[in-house]
Scaffold this motif. Structure first.
Motif, PDB file in Angstrom:
ATOM      1  N   LEU A   1      58.818  43.593 -31.068  1.00 20.24           N
ATOM      2  CA  LEU A   1      57.988  44.472 -30.247  1.00 20.24           C
ATOM      3  C   LEU A   1      56.964  45.154 -31.136  1.00 20.24           C
ATOM      4  O   LEU A   1      57.174  45.265 -32.337  1.00 20.24           O
ATOM      5  CB  LEU A   1      58.868  45.533 -29.563  1.00 20.24           C
ATOM      6  CG  LEU A   1      59.905  44.988 -28.589  1.00 20.24           C
ATOM      7  CD1 LEU A   1      60.948  46.035 -28.275  1.00 20.24           C
ATOM      8  CD2 LEU A   1      59.235  44.503 -27.319  1.00 20.24           C
ATOM      9  N   PRO A   2      55.850  45.634 -30.557  1.00 21.06           N
ATOM     10  CA  PRO A   2      54.861  46.335 -31.380  1.00 21.06           C
ATOM     11  C   PRO A   2      55.511  47.500 -32.119  1.00 21.06           C
ATOM     12  O   PRO A   2      56.081  48.386 -31.497  1.00 21.06           O
ATOM     13  CB  PRO A   2      53.833  46.839 -30.359  1.00 21.06           C
ATOM     14  CG  PRO A   2      54.045  46.011 -29.137  1.00 21.06           C
ATOM     15  CD  PRO A   2      55.494  45.599 -29.145  1.00 21.06           C
ATOM     16  N   GLY A   3      55.469  47.449 -33.437  1.00 23.54           N
ATOM     17  CA  GLY A   3      55.993  48.556 -34.240  1.00 23.54           C
ATOM     18  C   GLY A   3      57.503  48.629 -34.339  1.00 23.54           C
ATOM     19  O   GLY A   3      58.050  49.557 -34.908  1.00 23.54           O
ATOM     20  N   ALA A   4      58.216  47.659 -33.768  1.00 18.74           N
ATOM     21  CA  ALA A   4      59.677  47.721 -33.826  1.00 18.74           C
ATOM     22  C   ALA A   4      60.278  46.349 -33.584  1.00 18.74           C
ATOM     23  O   ALA A   4      59.855  45.643 -32.675  1.00 18.74           O
ATOM     24  CB  ALA A   4      60.198  48.700 -32.786  1.00 18.74           C
ATOM     25  N   ASP A   5      61.247  45.995 -34.398  1.00 18.40           N
ATOM     26  CA  ASP A   5      62.048  44.807 -34.123  1.00 18.40           C
ATOM     27  C   ASP A   5      63.403  45.291 -33.639  1.00 18.40           C
ATOM     28  O   ASP A   5      63.922  46.272 -34.146  1.00 18.40           O
ATOM     29  CB  ASP A   5      62.219  43.947 -35.382  1.00 18.40           C
ATOM     30  CG  ASP A   5      60.937  43.192 -35.709  1.00 18.40           C
ATOM     31  OD1 ASP A   5      60.012  43.215 -34.873  1.00 18.40           O
ATOM     32  OD2 ASP A   5      60.865  42.612 -36.796  1.00 18.40           O
ATOM     33  N   LYS A   6      63.937  44.649 -32.642  1.00 20.14           N
ATOM     34  CA  LYS A   6      65.215  45.067 -32.096  1.00 20.14           C
ATOM     35  C   LYS A   6      66.159  43.879 -32.071  1.00 20.14           C
ATOM     36  O   LYS A   6      65.758  42.765 -31.766  1.00 20.14           O
ATOM     37  CB  LYS A   6      65.045  45.574 -30.658  1.00 20.14           C
ATOM     38  CG  LYS A   6      64.111  46.753 -30.525  1.00 20.14           C
ATOM     39  CD  LYS A   6      64.875  47.955 -30.050  1.00 20.14           C
ATOM     40  CE  LYS A   6      63.974  49.117 -29.716  1.00 20.14           C
ATOM     41  NZ  LYS A   6      63.918  50.142 -30.700  1.00 20.14           N
ATOM     42  N   ASN A   7      67.416  44.155 -32.404  1.00 18.01           N
ATOM     43  CA  ASN A   7      68.464  43.140 -32.283  1.00 18.01           C
ATOM     44  C   ASN A   7      69.505  43.668 -31.317  1.00 18.01           C
ATOM     45  O   ASN A   7      69.815  44.853 -31.334  1.00 18.01           O
ATOM     46  CB  ASN A   7      69.133  42.881 -33.639  1.00 18.01           C
ATOM     47  CG  ASN A   7      68.166  42.273 -34.631  1.00 18.01           C
ATOM     48  OD1 ASN A   7      67.250  41.559 -34.260  1.00 18.01           O
ATOM     49  ND2 ASN A   7      68.363  42.580 -35.893  1.00 18.01           N
ATOM     50  N   PHE A   8      70.017  42.813 -30.465  1.00 19.25           N
ATOM     51  CA  PHE A   8      71.105  43.243 -29.593  1.00 19.25           C
ATOM     52  C   PHE A   8      71.925  42.046 -29.143  1.00 19.25           C
ATOM     53  O   PHE A   8      71.527  40.901 -29.334  1.00 19.25           O
ATOM     54  CB  PHE A   8      70.597  44.063 -28.404  1.00 19.25           C
ATOM     55  CG  PHE A   8      69.647  43.331 -27.490  1.00 19.25           C
ATOM     56  CD1 PHE A   8      70.107  42.563 -26.436  1.00 19.25           C
ATOM     57  CD2 PHE A   8      68.287  43.432 -27.683  1.00 19.25           C
ATOM     58  CE1 PHE A   8      69.237  41.904 -25.597  1.00 19.25           C
ATOM     59  CE2 PHE A   8      67.390  42.779 -26.845  1.00 19.25           C
ATOM     60  CZ  PHE A   8      67.879  42.016 -25.796  1.00 19.25           C
ATOM     61  N   VAL A   9      73.069  42.346 -28.582  1.00 18.46           N
ATOM     62  CA  VAL A   9      73.939  41.308 -28.046  1.00 18.46           C
ATOM     63  C   VAL A   9      73.970  41.479 -26.528  1.00 18.46           C
ATOM     64  O   VAL A   9      74.150  42.586 -26.025  1.00 18.46           O
ATOM     65  CB  VAL A   9      75.369  41.412 -28.636  1.00 18.46           C
ATOM     66  CG1 VAL A   9      76.302  40.417 -27.949  1.00 18.46           C
ATOM     67  CG2 VAL A   9      75.334  41.173 -30.143  1.00 18.46           C
ATOM     68  N   ALA A  10      73.747  40.385 -25.828  1.00 24.12           N
ATOM     69  CA  ALA A  10      73.792  40.409 -24.366  1.00 24.12           C
ATOM     70  C   ALA A  10      74.876  39.452 -23.894  1.00 24.12           C
ATOM     71  O   ALA A  10      75.194  38.466 -24.565  1.00 24.12           O
ATOM     72  CB  ALA A  10      72.449  40.009 -23.776  1.00 24.12           C
ATOM     73  N   GLU A  11      75.433  39.784 -22.747  1.00 28.42           N
ATOM     74  CA  GLU A  11      76.507  38.983 -22.166  1.00 28.42           C
ATOM     75  C   GLU A  11      76.101  38.550 -20.764  1.00 28.42           C
ATOM     76  O   GLU A  11      75.566  39.347 -19.995  1.00 28.42           O
ATOM     77  CB  GLU A  11      77.764  39.854 -22.099  1.00 28.42           C
ATOM     78  CG  GLU A  11      78.953  39.172 -21.469  1.00 28.42           C
ATOM     79  CD  GLU A  11      80.167  40.098 -21.422  1.00 28.42           C
ATOM     80  OE1 GLU A  11      81.279  39.577 -21.481  1.00 28.42           O
ATOM     81  OE2 GLU A  11      79.987  41.331 -21.322  1.00 28.42           O
ATOM     82  N   LEU A  12      76.334  37.279 -20.455  1.00 29.95           N
ATOM     83  CA  LEU A  12      76.089  36.798 -19.098  1.00 29.95           C
ATOM     84  C   LEU A  12      77.150  37.407 -18.177  1.00 29.95           C
ATOM     85  O   LEU A  12      78.340  37.316 -18.459  1.00 29.95           O
ATOM     86  CB  LEU A  12      76.171  35.273 -19.041  1.00 29.95           C
ATOM     87  CG  LEU A  12      75.089  34.520 -19.815  1.00 29.95           C
ATOM     88  CD1 LEU A  12      75.375  33.025 -19.808  1.00 29.95           C
ATOM     89  CD2 LEU A  12      73.708  34.805 -19.256  1.00 29.95           C
ATOM     90  N   THR A  13      76.697  38.038 -17.105  1.00 34.45           N
ATOM     91  CA  THR A  13      77.647  38.661 -16.178  1.00 34.45           C
ATOM     92  C   THR A  13      77.830  37.829 -14.922  1.00 34.45           C
ATOM     93  O   THR A  13      78.829  37.958 -14.227  1.00 34.45           O
ATOM     94  CB  THR A  13      77.176  40.082 -15.788  1.00 34.45           C
ATOM     95  OG1 THR A  13      75.828  40.005 -15.299  1.00 34.45           O
ATOM     96  CG2 THR A  13      77.226  41.014 -16.987  1.00 34.45           C
ATOM     97  N   GLU A  14      76.852  36.981 -14.631  1.00 35.63           N
ATOM     98  CA  GLU A  14      76.959  36.145 -13.442  1.00 35.63           C
ATOM     99  C   GLU A  14      76.072  34.922 -13.606  1.00 35.63           C
ATOM    100  O   GLU A  14      74.913  35.039 -13.982  1.00 35.63           O
ATOM    101  CB  GLU A  14      76.503  36.949 -12.215  1.00 35.63           C
ATOM    102  CG  GLU A  14      76.706  36.237 -10.908  1.00 35.63           C
ATOM    103  CD  GLU A  14      76.210  37.055  -9.712  1.00 35.63           C
ATOM    104  OE1 GLU A  14      76.716  36.824  -8.618  1.00 35.63           O
ATOM    105  OE2 GLU A  14      75.321  37.905  -9.900  1.00 35.63           O
ATOM    106  N   VAL A  15      76.633  33.760 -13.354  1.00 35.35           N
ATOM    107  CA  VAL A  15      75.846  32.530 -13.375  1.00 35.35           C
ATOM    108  C   VAL A  15      76.220  31.736 -12.128  1.00 35.35           C
ATOM    109  O   VAL A  15      77.354  31.290 -11.980  1.00 35.35           O
ATOM    110  CB  VAL A  15      76.121  31.685 -14.644  1.00 35.35           C
ATOM    111  CG1 VAL A  15      75.334  30.378 -14.588  1.00 35.35           C
ATOM    112  CG2 VAL A  15      75.763  32.461 -15.904  1.00 35.35           C
TER     113      VAL A  15
END
Length: 141
Positions: free
Chosen positions: A52-66
């Protein structure tokens, strides 16, 4: 305070094509402009790197519905808070509608500024446009 956005795009490609592209999370960086990398950790969890502009972000996401051919929903379990759902609607044999809905917590100045100026909406719109090009090219080949 959480912010949310909803964007919709009609695509000249059948649901089978739009679903196949979106359900492969490793393809997301090719049409989500702020996503640098999505790495599967297991069947339901993915490590994301955002640029992102001025920031890098790391995160973990989980599929809740497929639900194949219909919807994919996820939420973050670590890092920045956000949740999203993308739904696929058949318009006819050769076209479909894709709707992206994201809820997030605009922490930090950059994200708050984005929420205030609707930058997020413009970005989501651009990303769906990129996805549309990808899907229509795939459908034509």
């Amino acid at each position: 305070m959480s912010a949310s956005l909803v964007e919709t795009v009609d695509i000249q490609a059948p649901v089978s094509v739009t679903w196949a592209l979106w359900s492969d999370v490793t393809r997301w960086p090719s049409f989500l402009s702020h996503v640098r990398l999505v790495e599967p950790l297991d069947e339901r969890r993915f490590a994301w790197q955002l640029s992102l502009p001025g920031a890098d972000k790391n995160f973990v996401a989980e599929l809740t519905e497929v639900i194949p051919g219909e919807r994919i929903a996820w939420h973050t379990t670590q890092g920045v808070h956000h949740a999203g759902v993308v739904t696929f609607h058949r318009l006819d044999d050769t076209s479909s509608r894709v709707t992206l809905q994201i809820e997030y917590d605009p922490k930090g100045f950059v994200e708050r500024l984005g929420a205030l100026t609707n930058l997020d909406s413009a970005l989501a719109n651009y990303d769906l446009g990129e996805f549309q090009k990808l899907a229509e090219t795939a459908a034509a080949s």
